[in-house]
Design an enzyme around this catalytic site. Structure first.
Site, mmCIF file in Angstrom:
data_model
loop_
_atom_site.group_PDB
_atom_site.id
_atom_site.type_symbol
_atom_site.label_atom_id
_atom_site.label_comp_id
_atom_site.label_asym_id
_atom_site.label_seq_id
_atom_site.Cartn_x
_atom_site.Cartn_y
_atom_site.Cartn_z
ATOM 1 N N SER A 337 23.088 11.612 -1.296
ATOM 2 C CA SER A 337 22.191 11.998 -1.506
ATOM 3 C C SER A 337 21.112 12.616 -0.780
ATOM 4 C CB SER A 337 21.557 10.792 -2.832
ATOM 5 O OG SER A 337 20.389 11.447 -3.795
ATOM 6 N N ASP A 348 20.901 24.333 7.416
ATOM 7 C CA ASP A 348 20.615 25.754 7.286
ATOM 8 C C ASP A 348 19.508 26.493 7.947
ATOM 9 O OD1 ASP A 348 22.159 25.095 5.759
ATOM 10 O OD2 ASP A 348 21.289 25.511 3.231
ATOM 11 N N LYS A 362 26.728 13.940 -2.591
ATOM 12 C CA LYS A 362 26.333 13.283 -4.437
ATOM 13 C C LYS A 362 24.931 14.824 -4.329
ATOM 14 C CE LYS A 362 23.844 10.313 -6.783
ATOM 15 N NZ LYS A 362 22.204 11.112 -6.334
#
Length: 474
Positions: A337, A348, A362
């Protein structure tokens, strides 16, 4: 008073209708298309595939049908009350029905009774009423690991290695650790008496402490990479959970590291998110922002416009201070999460190199909606995506460098979990790959035996090389 079927259906309708209106008000009505756009020529004569909106319109049920089903629920409820072999607890029956309705949606939606809701709020805040001692259970005895600075326990003179003998006159022997913790916690301002046995002191020592607000330490740090444990010039930050104390903990840890080093930057930072189950989305944004000065951190997309958003990093003195410090993030099968939001954002943006094993997967956001004195409901309201528009739902985030732990024989075969993809009823995304093999959650207690940590240290020190470190912006 006995609730008749019709009466119960009417109550359910009264509860549901305002909620439906509120949802409708969140979305502006679409302008009707001109007539020529509504009917398009179809020379082939083939039936066009209905759009998502058309499918939703077809599948929409008449409200009277819905209330008819509620009528059925009311009938069953009345029959249970009247004919079950023992008189049932009606409140528990209704709560069980609510729980069943919510858990049928996905593994993360559910009903929180009042006590569970209170526990959840305490867990999220990272604060509770208590004494301020970190304890462990050793051979049936509660031992103080450390008093937390500036808490009732520390101010009263409780010391590390003290043994807690009694709590409010009740012997600790035979209690579980959770039971002992529960007895020491309580409303702020109330008193609790504890009896301590201390090495070198003949008689037991009595302390009467007034419970205060205790903040759970979300972040622990140490310097690593030297000849001895706890020495070196590489900062290890262990973030255990994304409570309201998460960003504050990261900020203070970095400040303390610079202070301890007389303002000199560390040679690198290792952010340990292994087995961090997640927590608050806003805290994940703040933590990622501590390492980023611009760009998206996470994108959320929900059914309503209010649940869809983009959260961006902004320049600040903290990320400027560590801008030139290389970062390695440790993840494993227990990183879930909010942990995946941070790991995905730093990956990224090429700000950090991820080391370890695939994360939990998740990729959904839950809103906790208060129901007043009746508790709360946890409802999945959005999916989240990394800055590069990656969904990690039931797939997880793959590390840049996969490093597996050396798992002791007694744990082998029991240290891996599939993660979200292994949960019954998990949310699926059409066309998206899902995890099919397990990812380890094992982390050795001894740092010297921690293969992932030791690799990260060697990577930063230049003793290991890999094309993924340092990450290169495209």
């Amino acid at each position: 008073m006995r609730l008749t079927t019709l009466r119960l259906a009417a109550i359910c309708a009264a509860v549901l209708v305002p909620a439906t209106v509120l949802i409708a008000q969140d979305q502006a009505p679409a302008d009707p298309a001109p007539l020529e756009e509504q009917v398009e020529p179809n020379p082939s004569g083939e039936e066009a595939e209905p759009t998502a909106a058309e499918k939703a319109a077809i599948e929409a049920r008449d409200p009277l049908e819905i209330y008819s089903d509620l009528n059925l629920f009311g009938e069953i409820f009345d029959r249970i009350r009247a004919e079950y072999v023992d008189p049932p607890d009606e409140e528990e029956l209704i709560r069980a029905a609510i729980q069943g309705m919510l858990t049928s949606l996905d593994p993360h939606s559910g009903y929180l009774p009042p006590q569970d809701y209170d526990d959840t709020r305490e867990d999220i805040s990272g604060q509770f009423g208590g004494l301020g001692v970190e304890i462990i259970m050793e051979e049936g005895v509660i031992k103080v690991v450390s008093p937390i600075d500036d808490t009732p326990a520390a101010r009263a003179g409780i010391l590390a290695n003290d043994l807690i003998y009694e709590i409010d006159g009740q012997a600790v022997q035979g209690m579980t650790q959770d039971e002992a913790v529960e007895k020491m916690r309580g409303p702020v301002g109330t008193d609790v008496k504890i009896t301590i046995v201390r090495e070198g002191v003949t008689d037991p020592m009595d302390f009467t402490l007034t419970r205060g607000i205790i903040s759970v330490r979300a972040v622990r740090w140490s310097m690593e990479g030297g000849e001895a444990e706890g020495e070196g010039d590489i900062a290890l930050l262990r973030l255990s959970r994304f409570t309201e104390q998460a960003f504050v903990g990261i900020e203070r840890a970095i400040e303390d590291i610079y202070k301890a080093r007389d303002g000199v930057a560390p040679a690198g930072i290792i952010l340990d998110l292994r087995n961090n189950p997640g927590g608050l989305v806003d805290q994940s944004v703040y933590v990622a922002d501590a390492f980023l000065n611009r760009g998206a951190v996470v994108l959320t997309r929900g059914r309503t416009e209010s649940e869809s958003a983009r959260y961006d990093a902004v320049p600040d003195p903290l990320d400027a201070k560590i801008a030139d410090v290389p970062v390695v993030v440790l993840i494993n099968g227990g990183s879930a999460s909010a942990s995946e939001i941070v790991a995905g954002a730093l990956q990224d943006h090429k700000r950090a190199t991820l080391v370890g094993t695939r994360s939990f997967g998740k990729g959904s956001v839950q809103s906790i909606i208060s129901l007043g004195p009746d508790g709360a409901m946890r409802l999945t309201t959005a999916r989240y995506y990394t800055p590069n528009n990656r969904s990690i739902q039931a797939l997880g985030i793959s590390p840049d460098i996969e490093i597996k732990q050396v798992v002791p024989e007694e744990f082998q075969g029991r240290d891996e979990i599939i993660g979200e993809a292994g949960l019954e009823g998990h949310i699926t995304i059409e066309g998206q790959e899902e995890a099919s093999v397990g990812s380890s959650v094992y982390v050795p207690a001894e740092k010297a035996e921690d293969t992932q940590l030791q690799y990260a240290l060697r990577l930063i020190k230049g003793e290991e090389t890999n094309d993924a470190y340092p990450p290169k912006a495209e």
